[in-house]
Design an enzyme around this catalytic site. Structure first.
Site, PDB file in Angstrom:
ATOM      1  CG  HIS A 139      -1.784  -1.069   1.065  1.00 56.60           C
ATOM      2  ND1 HIS A 139      -3.401  -0.799   0.864  1.00 56.60           N
ATOM      3  CD2 HIS A 139      -2.066  -2.259   1.823  1.00 56.60           C
ATOM      4  CE1 HIS A 139      -3.819  -1.771   1.081  1.00 56.60           C
ATOM      5  NE2 HIS A 139      -3.309  -2.680   1.538  1.00 56.60           N
TER       6      HIS A 139
ATOM      7  CE  LYS B 123      -6.631  13.704   0.588  1.00 52.51           C
ATOM      8  NZ  LYS B 123      -6.543  12.684  -0.119  1.00 52.51           N
ATOM      9  NE  ARG B 124      -3.597   9.489  10.122  1.00 57.61           N
ATOM     10  CZ  ARG B 124      -3.358   8.901  10.996  1.00 57.61           C
ATOM     11  NH1 ARG B 124      -4.183   7.829  11.461  1.00 57.61           N
ATOM     12  NH2 ARG B 124      -2.033   9.038  11.903  1.00 57.61           N
TER      13      ARG B 124
ATOM     14  CE  LYS C  20      -2.747  10.667   3.191  1.00 56.95           C
ATOM     15  NZ  LYS C  20      -3.439   9.851   2.177  1.00 56.95           N
TER      16      LYS C  20
ATOM     17  CB  THR D 267     -10.000   4.824  -1.048  1.00 52.41           C
ATOM     18  OG1 THR D 267      -9.633   5.071   0.113  1.00 52.41           O
ATOM     19  CG2 THR D 267      -9.366   3.468  -1.755  1.00 52.41           C
TER      20      THR D 267
ATOM     21  CE  LYS E 266     -13.832   5.751   0.979  1.00 52.05           C
ATOM     22  NZ  LYS E 266     -13.023   5.676   1.896  1.00 52.05           N
TER      23      LYS E 266
HETATM   24  C1  26W Z   1       3.428   2.542  10.633  1.00 56.07           C
HETATM   25  C2  26W Z   1       3.262   1.318   9.712  1.00 56.07           C
HETATM   26  C3  26W Z   1       2.224   1.851   8.805  1.00 56.07           C
HETATM   27  C4  26W Z   1       2.669   1.914   7.387  1.00 56.07           C
HETATM   28  C5  26W Z   1       1.608   2.205   6.540  1.00 56.07           C
HETATM   29  C6  26W Z   1       0.790   1.921   8.872  1.00 56.07           C
HETATM   30  C7  26W Z   1       0.186   1.698   7.893  1.00 56.07           C
HETATM   31  C8  26W Z   1       0.600   2.226   6.784  1.00 56.07           C
HETATM   32  C9  26W Z   1      -0.479   2.222   5.572  1.00 56.07           C
HETATM   33  C10 26W Z   1       0.182   1.689   4.233  1.00 56.07           C
HETATM   34  C11 26W Z   1      -1.012   3.607   5.209  1.00 56.07           C
HETATM   35  C12 26W Z   1      -2.185   3.494   4.126  1.00 56.07           C
HETATM   36  O1  26W Z   1      -3.167   3.472   4.769  1.00 56.07           O
HETATM   37  N1  26W Z   1      -2.014   3.446   3.019  1.00 56.07           N
HETATM   38  C13 26W Z   1      -2.986   3.745   2.210  1.00 56.07           C
HETATM   39  O2  26W Z   1      -3.618   2.619   1.637  1.00 56.07           O
HETATM   40  C14 26W Z   1      -4.600   2.914   0.815  1.00 56.07           C
HETATM   41  C15 26W Z   1      -5.412   1.634   0.647  1.00 56.07           C
HETATM   42  O3  26W Z   1      -4.881   0.994  -0.256  1.00 56.07           O
HETATM   43  C16 26W Z   1      -4.048   3.658  -0.314  1.00 56.07           C
HETATM   44  O4  26W Z   1      -5.484   4.233  -0.850  1.00 56.07           O
HETATM   45  C17 26W Z   1      -3.402   5.004  -0.053  1.00 56.07           C
HETATM   46  O5  26W Z   1      -3.018   5.548  -1.117  1.00 56.07           O
HETATM   47  C18 26W Z   1      -2.399   4.491   0.895  1.00 56.07           C
HETATM   48  O6  26W Z   1      -1.641   5.730   1.617  1.00 56.07           O
END
Ligand code: 26W
Length: 856
Positions: free
Chosen positions: A399, A590-591, A596, A698, A702
């Site tokens: 991701h 978004k976060r 971003k 995503t 939406k």
């Molecule tokens: C700290 C550990 C960690 C690292 C990365 C926790 C969580 C993450 C995720 C990869 C963050 C995340 O939510 N990524 C997002 O995933 C979505 C679903 O595929 C994408 O649409 C987003 O672009 C992506 O940033």
């Protein structure tokens, strides 16, 4: 959103007759309080009457409440229990069918599920929405108020967690046998409040008063081991075998959340683990050291599932997080093995034919080592057949390309927590290094990048490399992202394993993100094309017939305006800001992350504000800038940006000189239920990440589905949104991935742009002064510093002018109501591709080889 402000017809799409308030048949069992109660779907029964009876009975028998004294929360629980009755029956039927057919199943492994509220969704899924609403209203309750009593189930950070929730909805709706595994965090993602504009975190104790959806299953409790050391023992043939000893034991107790498909009988399970300490665990410690140590160790056992880590970028290498990941994976694997082997015909031979495991990012990737350990150590299997089973079982979704978000665990920590797993990882690595040597003889560079162990400096285990090597398929989440995965992140693995990398463009569930969140637009759409779009989003293309129909355009814009009026009321309550529903609602939700680029949006707001101050007669379309975002608690720069938006916003909102032409509303505590209110009210969707950084996004889908136009870079799924909606119906600006690479390669210097662009320089300096924080010098120093001295890593200055000019085109188009309406309609009509139903079918056919199993 008050129910009074909604057109009465919005929920009458399917069953207008069920809006009756009780004149229907009252089955005798209900009247006399006898048992069993009838079913709301029973032929001949009036569903409103039956629901009312069920709600009343749960109020009395479960909650010990008289209708006169019941609170909204009581009504919410009683109604939840009433719909749960139907869902549980279907759950039992579904499991019976899956077991009887010994169906191949998907096991989705995710550390995060951002479910939001389940009430409305489950009522719609079971077709009991109208009945429950009618029943509650006939009992004098405000349906909206009852719904508001439900706390969001916020067991995730952002996109990755919400994607998991959308996938579960599609998997059940499409009748795919599935079990989602995760952690039953006692505390979900923190609650955000603002204090003088700054983010303050509070614990999200979401289950403190109980969770009516979670069913505890003590009989499936798992016992897992951690810590300890590995010793070699000799078996009866004189072979040395590793044995993991002196471990600590933790118990995992599952809680099942039913996931009801929409318009189908399938109900799958989301099984979430909570940790418990064992009695032995206590006793051993007690005998060794005494009471206090025993209690402390017990507390550790109960801590593992306490809290969701609130980071979605950098993994800070915390021991508890690794323990949490292993706990989750070990419990889930044991549970799925138990399920597999309880069918008499099943064995290891057919295991990969019956079990597909999807790893949602690398967070559960230790499962690869754990299944190897189980096969080697507990089942005495040889390496090659064990590895064959493992690599036919797992698939991995990546991701993120951000290097700082790729999980790496220090070898020392890994050895402490999972000594046997580290040995296995080394062994997998030996095998990998032999493959690399065979492919690229004597090439140490290739070995260094492919290795599961990062050697420079402090040794680390690279979880992404482990996940790639141990999976049969690796997928990215948008076409561009997958291309970059192959080209930039894992080029060697792509050559070593041709065909292993696939794309699966993300999707969103239309049930939650259109049907439930936007009842007005749903009613308008169903009025034109019928109701089937809810399960087949491509049907929305039919709306194109009316894009130039003035009446349809007006109706579409009237829906948008009504949704904006609802959001305006919410903004007034939560931010104390008056905004007009006639303004353009410009939304970035978004976060909060530098990549971003919420700060790019902020610089544009400052530029507009300055233009207005210098020319109060400036003719611009009135705009409301809507933000919602949480920052990771330790991410100082992100928090600095939040405070900057709030403080600048407060100044703008209070400045009479600009006559309310721009307003800024930062809604606190972004979460699924808040997204459901904001998205239907958005005119413009901000998707402005630095090209190459957002894997997919995503929220972009939406918002477009709900008729917002996108302003965005060619990043993530924006590229595919442009393909679908047409380039005339989206505002694309800024550097492309190639241009970003070029710029970095040739040496990017933000100062050049700063000196060249007078307006940009002025707003950056303004932000860097104490103008917005009188008496507090350097309040936004970190932000200012990152844009200039720190080299502007996310190219905010480089994209500013293109962004600002693109916003002028947005302003221009909004003045032409019909032209705007046309484009907004085309956005809704052409977003069928972004249904998670399409995504899940692709995963099922191309990765999981999974067939639907309908439940009669
Ligand atoms: C700290 C550990 C960690 C690292 C990365 C926790 C969580 C993450 C995720 C990869 C963050 C995340 O939510 N990524 C997002 O995933 C979505 C679903 O595929 C994408 O649409 C987003 O672009 C992506 O940033």
């Amino acid at each position: 959103m008050s129910s009074a402000s909604k057109p009465k017809s919005t929920r009458n799409m399917k069953s207008p007759k069920s809006e009756s308030t009780g004149a229907g048949t009252v089955p005798s069992a209900v009247q006399h309080g006898g048992s069993p109660l009838p079913h709301p779907h029973q032929p001949g029964a009036d569903p409103v009457v039956v629901m009312r009876a069920l709600i009343q009975r749960h109020l009395v028998s479960t909650l010990a409440r008289h209708t006169g004294s019941a609170t909204p929360r009581d009504w919410w629980i009683a109604t939840t229990l009433a719909v749960r009755d139907t869902i549980h029956e279907r759950l039992i039927a579904t499991q019976a069918v899956h077991n009887a057919q010994n169906a191949r199943r998907l096991y989705y492994f995710s550390l995060e599920y951002l479910m939001g509220r389940l009430f409305g969704n489950n009522l719609l899924a079971t077709g009991l929405y109208d009945a429950a609403k009618g029943a509650l209203e006939s009992l004098g309750q405000n349906f909206e108020q009852v719904r508001e009593a439900e706390v969001d189930m916020g067991l995730g950070n952002g996109g990755l967690g919400r994607l998991a929730a959308c996938f579960l909805d599609s998997l059940s709706t499409l009748d795919y046998p599935t079990l989602g595994y995760g952690i039953y965090y006692e505390f979900g993602l923190f609650k955000q409040v603002f204090s003088h504009g700054a983010q303050v975190e509070h614990p999200d104790n979401w289950m403190v008063f109980g969770d009516p959806w979670g069913i505890i299953r003590p009989e499936y409790t798992q016992e897992i081991q951690i810590y300890g050391r590995v010793e070699n023992v000799f078996d009866d043939r004189g072979n040395s075998r590793p044995r993991w000893v002196e471990t600590k034991t933790i118990l995992g107790v599952p809680h099942d959340i039913p996931i009801a498909g929409y318009g189908t009988k399938t109900v799958n399970l989301l099984r979430l683990w909570s940790s418990r300490a064992t009695e032995d665990f206590d006793l051993a410690a007690f005998n060794r050291g005494g009471y206090v140590e025993a209690v402390r160790e017990k507390a550790m056992g109960e801590t593992l599932s306490k809290v969701l880590y609130p980071n979605d970028k950098t993994e800070n290498g915390k021991e508890l997080r690794l323990v949490q990941q292993y706990f989750f994976v070990a419990c889930s694997l044991r549970d799925l093995l138990r399920r597999h082997f309880r069918s008499p015909g099943n064995s290891w031979t057919n295991f990969p034919e019956k079990v597909a495991v999807q790893l949602n990012d690398t967070h559960p990737a230790v499962a690869i080592a754990e299944l190897m350990r189980i096969l080697l150590d507990e089942h005495a299997m040889a390496w090659d057949p064990a590895w064959d089973i493992v690599t036919r079982t797992f698939a991995y979704t990546n991701h993120t390309l951000l290097p700082e978000a790729l999980e790496k665990w220090s070898v020392a920590l890994f050895e402490k927590v999972l000594p046997r797993h580290l040995q296995i990882i080394y062994q997998i690595n030996d095998q990998l290094m032999r493959q690399v040597e065979a492919r690229w003889p004597h090439d140490t560079g290739k070995k260094r990048v492919c290795s599961l162990i990062e050697e420079d400096g402090h040794k680390k285990v690279r979880m992404a490399n482990l996940a790639v090597v141990g999976s049969h398929t690796v997928n990215g989440v948008a076409a561009l992202h997958t291309a970059l995965l192959k080209k930039s992140l894992f080029p060697e693995f792509d050559q070593l394993y041709p065909g292993k990398f696939q794309n699966k463009t993300n999707g969103i569930t239309p049930r939650r993100w259109l049907y439930k969140a936007n009842p007005r637009l749903s009613a308008l759409i169903s009025d034109k094309i019928g109701h089937d779009w809810v399960r087949d989003l491509d049907q929305l293309r039919q709306l194109e017939k009316w894009v130039d129909d003035p009446a349809f355009q007006e109706a579409f814009m009237a829906v948008k305006r009504a949704n904006k009026a609802d959001l305006a009321a919410q903004i007034k309550i939560e931010c104390g800001v008056d905004v007009s529903p006639d303004a353009l609602f410009d939304v970035q939700i978004k976060r909060l992350h530098e990549y971003k680029r919420q700060h790019l949006n902020l610089l544009h707001i400052l530029a507009l504000y300055r233009r207005l101050l210098q020319n109060p007669a400036l003719d611009i379309v009135p705009r409301v800038f809507v933000f919602a975002a949480k920052a990771a608690p330790g991410y100082e720069l992100a928090k600095n940006i939040i405070r900057a938006i709030n403080v600048v916003g407060a100044r703008i909102n209070g400045d009479a000189r600009i006559s309310g032409k721009i307003k800024v509303a930062f809604l606190p505590n972004y979460r699924v239920s808040l997204a459901e209110r904001i998205i239907p009210a958005a005119d413009l969707s901000e998707q402005i990440s630095t090209a190459g950084k957002e894997a997919s996004g995503t929220g972009n889908m939406k918002l477009a589905l709900n008729g917002a136009l996108t302003i965005g870079t060619l990043d993530g799924a924006n590229v595919e949104i442009r393909e679908e909606v047409g380039e005339d119906n989206i505002f694309i600006f800024g550097l492309t991935v190639e241009e970003v690479e070029q710029l970095h390669a040739h040496g990017y210097n933000p100062w050049d742009i700063y000196h060249r662009d007078e307006e940009l320089r002025a707003v950056i300096d303004w932000l860097g002064s104490d103008y917005f924080t009188p008496g507090e010098h350097g309040a936004f120093g970190p932000l200012h510093h990152s844009l200039l001295q720190a080299g502007d890593p996310y190219l905010v200055l480089a994209d500013f002018r293109a962004y600002s000019d693109c916003q002028l085109r947005v302003d221009e188009l909004y003045r032409n109501r019909s032209a705007w309406a046309r484009q907004a309609i085309l956005n809704s009509a052409r977003c069928g591709k972004f249904s998670s139903d399409r995504t899940i079918r692709e995963y099922a056919n191309e990765i999981w080889k999974l067939s639907p199993v309908p439940v009669k």
